[in-house]
Design an enzyme around this catalytic site. Structure first.
Site, PDB file in Angstrom:
ATOM      1  N   ASP A 111       3.109   1.724  -6.681  1.00 21.02           N
ATOM      2  CA  ASP A 111       1.763   1.913  -7.421  1.00 21.02           C
ATOM      3  C   ASP A 111       0.851   2.034  -6.360  1.00 21.02           C
ATOM      4  O   ASP A 111       0.504   1.206  -5.546  1.00 21.02           O
ATOM      5  CB  ASP A 111       1.662   0.502  -7.992  1.00 21.02           C
ATOM      6  CG  ASP A 111       2.596   0.485  -9.553  1.00 21.02           C
ATOM      7  OD1 ASP A 111       3.576   1.335  -9.535  1.00 21.02           O
ATOM      8  OD2 ASP A 111       2.419  -0.699 -10.417  1.00 21.02           O
ATOM      9  N   HIS A 167       9.539   1.745  -2.929  1.00 21.93           N
ATOM     10  CA  HIS A 167      11.019   2.188  -3.129  1.00 21.93           C
ATOM     11  C   HIS A 167      10.988   3.484  -2.735  1.00 21.93           C
ATOM     12  O   HIS A 167      10.211   4.330  -2.329  1.00 21.93           O
ATOM     13  CB  HIS A 167      10.921   2.278  -4.723  1.00 21.93           C
ATOM     14  CG  HIS A 167      10.792   1.269  -5.496  1.00 21.93           C
ATOM     15  ND1 HIS A 167      11.952   0.542  -6.288  1.00 21.93           N
ATOM     16  CD2 HIS A 167       9.714   0.379  -5.754  1.00 21.93           C
ATOM     17  CE1 HIS A 167      11.510  -0.642  -6.785  1.00 21.93           C
ATOM     18  NE2 HIS A 167      10.127  -0.698  -6.595  1.00 21.93           N
ATOM     19  N   SER A 268      -1.611  -3.163   0.648  1.00 23.12           N
ATOM     20  CA  SER A 268      -1.969  -2.409   1.948  1.00 23.12           C
ATOM     21  C   SER A 268      -1.682  -1.159   1.430  1.00 23.12           C
ATOM     22  O   SER A 268      -2.293  -0.485   0.756  1.00 23.12           O
ATOM     23  CB  SER A 268      -1.112  -3.026   2.866  1.00 23.12           C
ATOM     24  OG  SER A 268      -1.618  -2.378   4.154  1.00 23.12           O
TER      25      SER A 268
END
Length: 312
Positions: A111, A167, A268
């Site tokens: 995200d 991912h 981050s």
């Protein structure tokens, strides 16, 4: 410095969340509070504090956190946390992030809010307008960056309130990890417009992957203030400021599209690199919000696609 009138305080004289957020959005104040401080010491303290197992302390910390961010835990698999770390690295409920099944698509690993992106000018990347850096500086002296010259890159910024796990963007094999220790500058847009070569200064890891057809791609997770800790599942590694292991780590780990690779402890940046032959997916531009599993880049030539048909 441009300022704006603040609303009247609430009856209990406590500031409303919107007031605190607007204060931190003022550039000079934000830069002062998040960079002109002992960054590494604060990051180490946060690493220690977040691991304290106390449900009461975790609830209080999360309540304070919500004053400054739009933290939404409705998608989280669990709703009660024994530590702040458990909340930072929370899992999502099943099915919350569908993975784009198109074999030509490389999906977002996380995200994020899209930062600078586009085509590399040779080996030059933009961190923000007027702030270029060289690919060789980011990857480190032992990496061969030539396959990525003239390719595509996308900067993905994770805010502190976002889902913090990342991912695999495609079926691939993780072949190598380079760990580069460094500073912990904030990586928000305010800092990116003031600190030259910021990503090349901060602690980071370079993950080299290869698609089934042989095409290389790279993911570069970059640490930031309060966030210098990176868990990599496929190599059973925890990379952080006190890590003293090897900096060059060979791997041979197959991963599937959407498979969890690891997590940040707070929030981050991940920078994604491909060689020439890819285009940004529809809607990918600076400022766009994207979720893990959505289309990020699209391969042009069939030979470069991540098709299952390319596998035996």
């Amino acid at each position: 410095m441009k300022t704006e009138a603040l609303p009247e305080p609430s009856p209990d004289n406590s500031p409303k969340p919107g007031v605190l957020r607007r204060l931190l959005q003022q550039e000079d104040l934000n830069f002062l509070l998040t960079n002109r401080v002992p960054r590494i010491a604060l990051t180490r303290f946060m690493g220690w504090f977040s691991q304290i197992r106390s449900p009461g302390l975790a609830r209080l910390s999360i309540a304070v956190w919500r004053l400054f961010t739009d933290l939404d835990l409705s998608e989280a698999r669990q709703q009660r946390f024994a530590s702040l770390h458990e909340c930072f690295t929370r899992e999502l409920k099943p099915g919350m992030r569908p993975i784009d099944p198109d074999s030509a698509v490389m999906t977002s690993p996380c995200d994020a809010i899209v930062g600078a992106c586009g085509t590399l000018a040779g080996a030059t990347v933009l961190q923000a307008k007027g702030f270029p850096y060289r690919l060789e500086e980011l990857f480190g002296p032992r990496q061969d960056t030539r396959p990525f010259h003239g390719g595509q890159y996308v900067t993905l910024r994770l805010t502190s309130a976002m889902y913090h796990r990342f991912h695999a963007p495609a079926d691939a094999t993780v072949e190598h990890v380079t760990y580069l220790s460094g500073d912990t500058w904030n990586v928000n847009p305010i800092a990116l417009q003031r600190v030259e070569r910021l990503f090349c200064r901060n602690e980071r890891a370079v993950l080299n992957l290869r698609l089934p057809g042989g095409t290389p791609i790279a993911l570069v997770p970059v640490a930031a203030i309060l966030v210098a800790s990176l868990r990599l599942h496929f190599a059973d590694l925890l990379l952080h400021l006190r890590y003293h292991g090897p900096n060059e780590i060979d791997c041979d780990v197959p991963v599937t599209k959407g498979e969890e690779l690891g997590w940040f402890q707070h929030g981050s940046t991940i920078i994604v690199f491909t060689p020439p032959g890819f285009d940004l997916a529809d809607g990918i531009a600076a400022g766009a919000r994207i979720r893990m599993g959505q289309a990020l880049l699209r391969a042009r030539a069939p030979a470069m696609r991540m098709a299952a048909a390319a596998q035996p």
